[in-house]
Design a protein around this motif. Structure first.
Motif, PDB file in Angstrom:
ATOM      1  N   PRO A   1       8.495   3.397   5.697  1.00 43.91           N
ATOM      2  CA  PRO A   1       8.438   2.957   4.298  1.00 43.91           C
ATOM      3  C   PRO A   1       7.160   2.232   3.904  1.00 43.91           C
ATOM      4  CG  PRO A   1       9.801   1.458   5.581  1.00 43.91           C
ATOM      5  CD  PRO A   1       9.447   2.588   6.494  1.00 43.91           C
ATOM      6  N   ARG A   2       6.321   1.864   4.875  1.00 44.76           N
ATOM      7  CA  ARG A   2       5.110   1.110   4.553  1.00 44.76           C
ATOM      8  C   ARG A   2       3.873   1.976   4.781  1.00 44.76           C
ATOM      9  NH1 ARG A   2       8.830  -1.886   6.788  1.00 44.76           N
ATOM     10  NH2 ARG A   2       8.204  -1.255   8.890  1.00 44.76           N
ATOM     11  N   VAL A   3       2.887   1.819   3.908  1.00 43.58           N
ATOM     12  CA  VAL A   3       1.619   2.541   4.059  1.00 43.58           C
ATOM     13  C   VAL A   3       0.687   1.674   4.904  1.00 43.58           C
ATOM     14  CG1 VAL A   3      -0.358   3.537   2.875  1.00 43.58           C
ATOM     15  CG2 VAL A   3       1.906   3.687   1.829  1.00 43.58           C
ATOM     16  N   LEU A   4       0.307   2.179   6.070  1.00 48.83           N
ATOM     17  CA  LEU A   4      -0.497   1.404   7.010  1.00 48.83           C
ATOM     18  C   LEU A   4      -1.984   1.683   6.811  1.00 48.83           C
ATOM     19  CD1 LEU A   4       1.634   1.880  10.253  1.00 48.83           C
ATOM     20  CD2 LEU A   4       1.857   0.145   8.469  1.00 48.83           C
ATOM     21  N   ARG A   5      -2.799   0.721   7.172  1.00 47.57           N
ATOM     22  CA  ARG A   5      -4.247   0.897   7.110  1.00 47.57           C
ATOM     23  C   ARG A   5      -4.682   1.925   8.142  1.00 47.57           C
ATOM     24  NH1 ARG A   5      -6.782  -3.277   4.238  1.00 47.57           N
ATOM     25  NH2 ARG A   5      -5.419  -5.037   3.742  1.00 47.57           N
ATOM     26  N   THR A   6      -5.857   2.505   7.901  1.00 46.71           N
ATOM     27  CA  THR A   6      -6.324   3.572   8.794  1.00 46.71           C
ATOM     28  C   THR A   6      -6.441   3.107  10.240  1.00 46.71           C
ATOM     29  OG1 THR A   6      -8.074   5.218   9.157  1.00 46.71           O
ATOM     30  CG2 THR A   6      -8.778   3.080   8.275  1.00 46.71           C
ATOM     31  N   GLU A   7      -6.878   1.855  10.458  1.00 44.69           N
ATOM     32  CA  GLU A   7      -7.043   1.383  11.824  1.00 44.69           C
ATOM     33  C   GLU A   7      -5.706   1.034  12.479  1.00 44.69           C
ATOM     34  OE1 GLU A   7      -7.740  -2.406   9.300  1.00 44.69           O
ATOM     35  OE2 GLU A   7      -7.866  -0.217   9.098  1.00 44.69           O
ATOM     36  N   THR A   8      -4.641   0.905  11.690  1.00 42.02           N
ATOM     37  CA  THR A   8      -3.312   0.606  12.219  1.00 42.02           C
ATOM     38  C   THR A   8      -2.482   1.870  12.393  1.00 42.02           C
ATOM     39  OG1 THR A   8      -3.387  -1.484  10.992  1.00 42.02           O
ATOM     40  CG2 THR A   8      -1.260  -0.821  11.880  1.00 42.02           C
ATOM     41  N   ALA A   9      -2.608   2.782  11.434  1.00 50.01           N
ATOM     42  CA  ALA A   9      -1.729   3.954  11.410  1.00 50.01           C
ATOM     43  C   ALA A   9      -1.839   4.792  12.677  1.00 50.01           C
ATOM     44  CB  ALA A   9      -2.058   4.809  10.184  1.00 50.01           C
ATOM     45  N   GLY A  10      -3.066   5.085  13.103  1.00 52.94           N
ATOM     46  CA  GLY A  10      -3.245   5.912  14.289  1.00 52.94           C
ATOM     47  C   GLY A  10      -2.653   5.282  15.530  1.00 52.94           C
ATOM     48  N   LEU A  11      -2.819   3.981  15.675  1.00 50.31           N
ATOM     49  CA  LEU A  11      -2.333   3.313  16.881  1.00 50.31           C
ATOM     50  C   LEU A  11      -0.812   3.238  16.909  1.00 50.31           C
ATOM     51  CD1 LEU A  11      -5.005   0.493  17.089  1.00 50.31           C
ATOM     52  CD2 LEU A  11      -4.901   2.627  18.374  1.00 50.31           C
TER      53      LEU A  11
END
Length: 256
Positions: A232-242
């Motif tokens: 449900p949350r949109v993560l930042r690019t540096e967080t999403a991949g990890l």
């Protein structure tokens, strides 16, 4: 924990090992080792060796002849992270943590919406910096193989390096907050439908701060990419991949 040092393969077994200036500085001035202290050596391709400080002074450090002490196990799933270029120190974080979590290849992608642009000498310097970050991450986490590190000038250029289309054993996932399926749902379905450890070769595409452009999303889809979201949350690019890497490694890899 025994200190670890990286020496590029092939490590000459049975010979004294003189260290380069940066490695010598690390052992002598940062860790403050002394003659006789044990040192573990890894060669970046999965080999691990046992050695010790043989000679140490202000000008040089030499390790005693090393003995081979093991080879890294082959990961059950080869994971490639295709990370769009991002600003600031975000990529430093991504490369360090992707290395620690077992990603085997990292491609830094100049996406349509990437603000950061690198070329020529600037790109060469940044790649060397990122390789050193990956080396330090391997040294810290006990990993013996360095992840492959490359760049691509566009998504089309990266896709051209792949096989004609993803297969059941080599899917391409793209993170998209508007996708109808979550990564967890996709992974659970794959695990239930197929015997482990499948898929064996998996690529994960992560867009820049403002996401992939419509043309890039369409291009990925035309190459069989599977769009997934992370909840449900949109993560930042540096967080999403990890976060995605952690989900995939816990389901198909070696984070158990």
């Amino acid at each position: 924990m025994i200190p670890r040092i990286y020496l590029p393969a092939p490590v000459p077994v049975g010979e004294a090992l003189p260290l380069a200036a940066d490695a010598a500085h690390y052992l002598r001035d940062v860790l403050r080792l002394r003659v006789g202290d044990p040192v573990q050596v890894f060669d970046g391709v999965g080999g691990r060796f046992t050695s010790a400080v043989h000679h140490l002074d202000k000008r040089a450090v030499t390790l005693a002849p090393a003995t081979h002490s093991g080879q890294a196990a082959v990961a059950p799933c080869r994971l490639t992270l295709v990370q769009a270029l991002a600003t600031g120190d975000k990529l430093d974080w991504v490369i360090e943590k992707a290395t620690e979590t077992g990603v085997q290849a990292i491609c830094l992608l100049a996406a349509e919406r990437s603000t950061l642009r690198l070329a020529g000498e600037r790109l060469t310097r940044r790649l060397e910096h990122w390789r050193r970050l990956a080396e330090a991450a391997c040294r810290q986490c006990g990993r013996d193989d360095l992840p492959g590190l490359s760049t691509a000038p566009s998504l089309a250029a990266w896709l051209a390096t792949r096989a004609p289309g993803p297969t059941a054993d080599s899917p391409l996932l793209v993170l998209d907050p508007l996708a109808t399926t979550s990564l967890g749902q996709w992974a659970a379905g794959e695990a239930a439908a197929k015997p482990p450890p499948r898929p064996r070769d998996l690529a994960l595409l992560v867009g820049p701060e403002s996401g992939l452009g419509p043309a890039e999303s369409a291009l990925a889809a035309s190459h069989g990419a599977i769009a997934v979201h992370l909840g449900p949350r949109v993560l930042r690019t540096e967080t999403a991949g990890l976060v995605a890497i952690s989900i995939l490694q816990s389901r198909f890899g070696d984070l158990q």
